[in-house]
Design a protein around this motif. Structure first.
Motif, short mmCIF file in Angstrom:
data_model
loop_
_atom_site.label_atom_id
_atom_site.label_comp_id
_atom_site.label_asym_id
_atom_site.label_seq_id
_atom_site.Cartn_x
_atom_site.Cartn_y
_atom_site.Cartn_z
N GLN A 476 -0.79 2.75 14.54
CA GLN A 476 0.04 1.57 14.76
C GLN A 476 -0.26 0.42 13.80
O GLN A 476 0.25 -0.68 13.99
N THR A 477 -1.08 0.66 12.79
CA THR A 477 -1.33 -0.42 11.84
C THR A 477 -0.03 -0.84 11.16
O THR A 477 0.24 -2.04 11.01
N SER A 479 3.04 -0.72 12.21
CA SER A 479 3.88 -1.52 13.09
C SER A 479 3.31 -2.91 13.28
O SER A 479 4.04 -3.89 13.38
N ASN A 480 1.97 -2.98 13.32
CA ASN A 480 1.34 -4.27 13.55
C ASN A 480 1.50 -5.23 12.39
O ASN A 480 1.47 -6.44 12.57
N VAL A 481 1.65 -4.71 11.18
CA VAL A 481 1.78 -5.62 10.03
C VAL A 481 3.23 -5.79 9.62
O VAL A 481 3.53 -6.50 8.66
N CYS A 482 4.16 -5.11 10.33
CA CYS A 482 5.56 -5.15 9.92
C CYS A 482 6.22 -6.45 10.38
O CYS A 482 6.30 -6.71 11.58
N GLU A 529 0.87 -0.74 2.15
CA GLU A 529 -0.38 -1.25 1.61
C GLU A 529 -1.50 -1.20 2.63
O GLU A 529 -2.65 -1.13 2.28
N ASN A 530 -1.16 -1.28 3.93
CA ASN A 530 -2.20 -1.32 4.95
C ASN A 530 -2.50 0.02 5.60
O ASN A 530 -3.44 0.12 6.38
N PRO A 532 -4.13 3.15 6.63
CA PRO A 532 -5.46 3.67 6.30
C PRO A 532 -5.42 5.09 5.75
O PRO A 532 -6.38 5.53 5.14
N GLN A 533 -4.31 5.78 5.96
CA GLN A 533 -4.23 7.15 5.48
C GLN A 533 -3.45 7.26 4.18
O GLN A 533 -3.20 8.36 3.71
#
Lengths: 556, 431
Positions: A476-477, A479-482, A529-530, A532-533
């Motif tokens: 969910q990274t 979605s969290n930075v979108c 950019e964010n 992790p994979q």
């Protein structure tokens, strides 16, 4: 050369021209480019324009008037900014034509007043006339050459474009032919003797004839080779010339185009003299000019009126502060300012998309022509409107067309208004109309037409390769930075990048491509950019959007 | 002259290259910079850190199969080292472990993100699931929660409609038997009433605006009864946390604490921002993002190639803090596990079938989690002959074998302490 016939034709052409001008200019206050323009009646628009003009003229902005007039209208720096060869082409045509108009066609009104001892057969006038005519011909040739070589779709060649090049070419070429025919014309010589000399007897005239046959290339049926070799006749002729003709006549060599043409045509001069070719050619020349004059308001010649006005208006009016009534009038005026030069097309950022999709409505010149057609009440079919709508939303409003338009049309404003019009006609931008259905419904629509793996040439094919998103751990990274997911007021639940990735992991590519997220994505790249994979989330959104649209387009 | 050549090749010269941008890599960079070692750090900052809860575990559970929880982490370490002398903690003195944690906390305090701890005691606090977590250091945002739990004070747990990852009701239901005076409250997040799905980082950013905080405080205050503490999921801003907490406490009138959530957690994002903002000031050069593709030796130094960037690093020493499978320090295929950069020998179960036990949640864990690199007392990874693979190559963090940090609750402590030991190893060698 019946002067009264000439004058009648001139006046008729002038009247037609004037009526046409009033009609065309009047339409600037009537044409509506957008339905909101209906708020302003023609009368309101006229007085608003009048008031606006008066306010501008009596303000410091009057300096901008001169700036626009000198740099953009006279020196045409807007064309120079785009392309040097094009500037040369237009300057040749413009300068050549205008100077011929003012100094040759209107020599009886203008040139005579400026130069006390003016005569059209004197230098530098004879030389300059040829020079200007040559400039126009070279310019027109360059223009025709450019149009012939243009890539398909990038330069529109309407009847108007062909007409003006044809008429100007006819005027110039007939002008040279006319001068050439007059150079060798014995009947013209006879008339000149009658009108301008005191010589009456053939014996008095003969030496002059010999002189003119030798030095001025006139072809006389009654002058022989021996006459031309007779020294006495030559000497007498020279003296007679000094007395009777030299004041107004320099040697024809100064007509550096017409004279060689005359030399080439000299063998036929006997026939052309008899047939009075000079009179025929004169009428062709003059009638071509009158046709050009009468048809001026309806042909491309009108740009001589509309473009300077538009260019000056562009310089003086602040687009942020313009009165909406005047904006409507300006948009209508701009439709008459376009000269189909194709500069906008050559600068268009999305021209490559046109090359891929083949839809001409993507290119700015066609878009403006379509807007023009719409104002004239042309009916468009659904298929046409779809193509027009596609052109409208593929445009990225990058402003390049507006920046480089040599006639200073505010294309950006035209696009904004026309997009609104399309919306009101039921053709809004895709991210609006695609919300009529949800993702599953759209997927149903396209799924029978395509296989689940529907990438093709021209795509990175990220979405067909499982290794692209199989490493997604649904952390969910993304979605969290979108920012779209953060700000959306859309009540739909499918606005989150991680959900799209999950749909892809499940092989539900057709649903993934029709989620709100794929279409509302602003490609800010925070997700990519964010991640992790290292999953190219934004690139995937972009590809999904393009694939979905491609299939919707094919289907229709 | 060689400086110019290096610059043209995109090469950076340094004494130490730290490979890895998780807690271990960050700690190593902090320690090295403090000791005046010129350091370049290369890795992917969007990796392990953002998954962190920002709690610093030292040692809490041993033996893991008995799930025995220790109140005193140092006693736990003693017991662990006695039973498992191959655990990395066995190679570091307790004094050094203590010093490393204190030095790291000093860095955090200077960065404006201070921690609370008690020297010989593990702290207890609630998690987002309502379970009790045992840890050594908590960030100041969570400290009131430790106190509230210890006092079993009346406490209001606030959750938000649409925030799937936190259920106030789940917290109170699960923790209720231990903490009866807990009460759950679920409200819409002010400004997002229409949304069906909320994401916690968005809420954290929203609270950086005073208007949102005032609305939230109003809502909570209206529902507050006799509670002495407010527990919220960890969402109190990423950059303006102190301001947010102070403001909320002023408006509501009682202390507010954060409850750690699952990844991606806001405190994890905060840690990333803390390191991003404060490491460069210490002199550490960072090459982010950067994947190390090859390391070669050249005249006593290492030449590290970074991805397709054309950049390279020339370093006298390397600390390998590249992490395990998620960090891609270890690569597992269907047959074996290998170390990604140097292909160092990886201690692992003899056969693929032995990687996992049958029960997924087996309390003794899975053997694959204890796989990793062998080291000497100077924290240098060993080659197949049992000698240090390279004189100046060090390894630290979760890539080391014989530790199961998730179950032992020793993750951050392991990262910080082994980084400390590795940096000291370098310092010793250079003397």
């Amino acid at each position: 050369m019946n002067p009264s016939l000439f004058r009648i034709m001139l006046y008729i052409s002038l009247i037609i021209c004037l009526i046409g001008l009033l009609y065309r200019i009047g339409r600037w206050f009537i044409i509506k480019t957008g339905s909101e323009d209906a708020e302003y009646s023609p009368g309101k628009r006229f007085f608003s324009a009048l008031k606006g003009s008066i306010v501008l003229i009596f303000s410091p902005k009057i300096l901008l008037f001169f700036k626009a007039l000198i740099f953009d209208v006279i020196f045409q720096t807007r064309i120079l900014k785009h392309n040097f060869l094009r500037w040369i082409t237009h300057v040749f045509i413009f300068v050549g034509f205008m100077l011929l108009l003012l100094m040759h066609a209107l020599d009886g009104i203008i040139t005579v007043k400026l130069f006390a001892d003016y005569s059209s057969t004197l230098n530098p006038f004879m030389f300059l006339r040829n020079l200007f005519g040559l400039m126009v011909i070279v310019g027109v040739a360059l223009a025709i050459f450019r149009r012939a070589r243009a890539q398909k779709g990038f330069l529109r060649n309407t009847l108007n474009d062909k007409f003006i090049m044809f008429i100007v070419a006819v005027i110039m070429l007939s002008g040279f032919l006319l001068e050439a025919s007059k150079i060798t014309s014995a009947p013209v010589f006879d008339r000149m003797i009658q009108d301008y000399s005191i010589l009456k007897e053939p014996e008095e005239i003969k030496p002059l004839k010999v002189h003119w046959a030798k030095e001025f290339d006139v072809v006389f049926s009654d002058i022989t080779k021996q006459d031309l070799a007779n020294k006495t006749l030559l000497d007498e002729g020279k003296v007679s010339h000094e007395d009777n003709c030299a004041v107004c006549h320099t040697r024809p060599g100064a007509a550096f185009i017409s004279h060689p043409v005359a030399s080439v045509l000299k063998p036929l001069a006997g026939y052309s003299n008899e047939a009075r070719a000079d009179i025929w050619i004169y009428w062709v020349h003059v009638i071509a000019c009158f046709i050009g004059l009468a048809w001026l308001p309806f042909s491309k010649f009108f740009h001589l009126i509309s473009d300077p006005i538009n260019i000056i208006a562009n310089e003086m009016i602040d687009p942020q502060k313009i009165n909406p009534a005047n904006a409507a009038t300006r948009r209508a005026l701009e439709l008459d300012a376009c000269v189909n030069c194709g500069t906008c097309n050559s600068r268009c950022s999305v021209a490559p998309v046109y090359r891929m999709l083949g839809n001409e409505e993507i290119l700015p010149a066609k878009k403006l022509a379509t807007i023009n057609a719409m104002t004239r009440g042309k009916e468009f079919s659904e298929a046409d409107l779809k193509a027009i709508s596609e052109g409208a939303f593929i445009c990225t409003s990058c402003y390049k067309c507006t920046e480089f338009c040599p006639t200073a049309i505010n294309l950006q404003d035209q696009w904004l208004v026309s997009k609104k019009e399309l919306e009101s006609k039921g053709h809004p931008l895709p991210h609006v109309w695609m919300k009529e259905k949800n993702a599953a419904e759209w997927a149903d629509e396209i799924k029978d037409k395509i296989s689940p793996r529907f990438s093709g040439p021209g795509h990175l094919n990220l979405t067909d390769r499982a290794d692209t998103f199989s490493v997604c751990i649904q952390c969910q990274t993304c979605s969290n930075v979108c920012p779209v997911a953060a700000c959306t007021s859309d009540k739909g639940v499918d606005v989150a990048p991680q959900k799209v990735m999950n749909l892809l992991r499940m092989g539900l590519k057709d649903i993934a491509a029709n989620t709100r997220m794929a279409w509302d994505c602003t490609t800010c790249y925070q997700c990519q950019e964010n991640c992790p994979q290292g999953i190219p989330v934004a690139d995937i959104m972009y590809e999904l959007k393009n694939l979905a649209y491609e299939h919707l387009r094919k289907k229709s | 002259m060689s400086e110019l050549k290096n610059a043209q090749q995109g090469r950076i010269d340094c004494d130490l290259a730290v490979i890895g941008a998780g807690m271990t890599g960050m700690a190593a960079s902090v320690f090295a910079a403090k000791r005046g070692i010129s350091t370049v750090q290369v890795g992917n900052i969007d990796g392990g850190l953002i998954f962190s809860s920002s709690l610093i575990d030292l040692m809490a559970v041993h033996p893991i199969q008995d799930k025995k929880i220790w109140e005193n982490p140092w006693e736990a370490i003693d017991a662990l080292v006695k039973d498992s002398p191959e655990h990395p903690y066995a190679r570091i003195s307790k004094e050094d472990i203590q010093k490393s944690i204190e030095e790291m906390l000093g860095f955090f305090t200077d960065a404006g993100y201070s921690y609370y701890y008690e020297k010989d005691k593990n702290l207890e606090l609630l998690t987002a699931q309502g379970t009790i977590k045992h840890t050594y250091c908590v960030p100041y945002t969570m400290k009131p929660g430790v106190t509230a739990l210890a006092e079993k004070a009346p406490c209001l747990i606030v959750g938000f409609q649409g925030l799937k990852e936190f259920s106030a009701l789940q917290v109170t239901e699960t923790a209720g038997s231990r903490w009866p005076s807990l009460r759950a409250l679920t409200i819409p997040f002010p400004g997002s009433e229409n949304k069906k799905d909320l994401y916690i980082a968005h809420l954290a950013r929203a609270l950086e605006l005073p208007g949102a905080r005032i609305k939230l405080a109003e809502q909570i205050k209206a529902n507050l009864k006799d509670e002495k503490y407010i527990g919220l999921p960890a969402m109190l801003g990423i950059n303006r946390t102190k301001i947010i907490i102070d403001h909320l406490e002023k408006e509501i009138g009682v202390p507010v604490f954060e409850i750690p959530t699952m990844p991606t957690s806001v405190p994890g994002l905060r840690l990333k921002e803390v390191f991003e903002a404060n490491l460069p000031g210490t002199g550490v050069k960072q090459v982010f993002p950067g994947t190390v593709t090859s390391v070669t030796e050249e005249g006593g130094s290492f030449i590290i190639e970074v991805g397709d960037t054309g950049r390279s690093i020339k370093a006298k020493a390397i600390i390998l803090a590249s992490g395990r499978f998620l960090g891609k320090g270890l690569i597992a295929d269907r047959v074996r596990i290998r170390e990604a950069i140097f292909d160092l020998p990886v201690t692992q179960p003899g056969h693929r079938n032995d990687w996992h036990t049958v029960k997924f949640l087996d309390p003794s864990g899975h053997p694959v989690d204890k796989a990793g690199l062998e080291i000497d007392n100077n924290f240098r990874p060993l080659n197949a002959s049992g000698k240090p693979a390279f004189e100046n190559l060090y390894a630290a963090g979760s890539i080391l074998a014989h530790q199961d940090w998730k179950r032992m609750k020793c993750g951050a402590g392991l990262a910080i302490a082994t980084a400390y030991a590795a940096v000291n190893g370098i310092k010793k060698e250079n003397k």
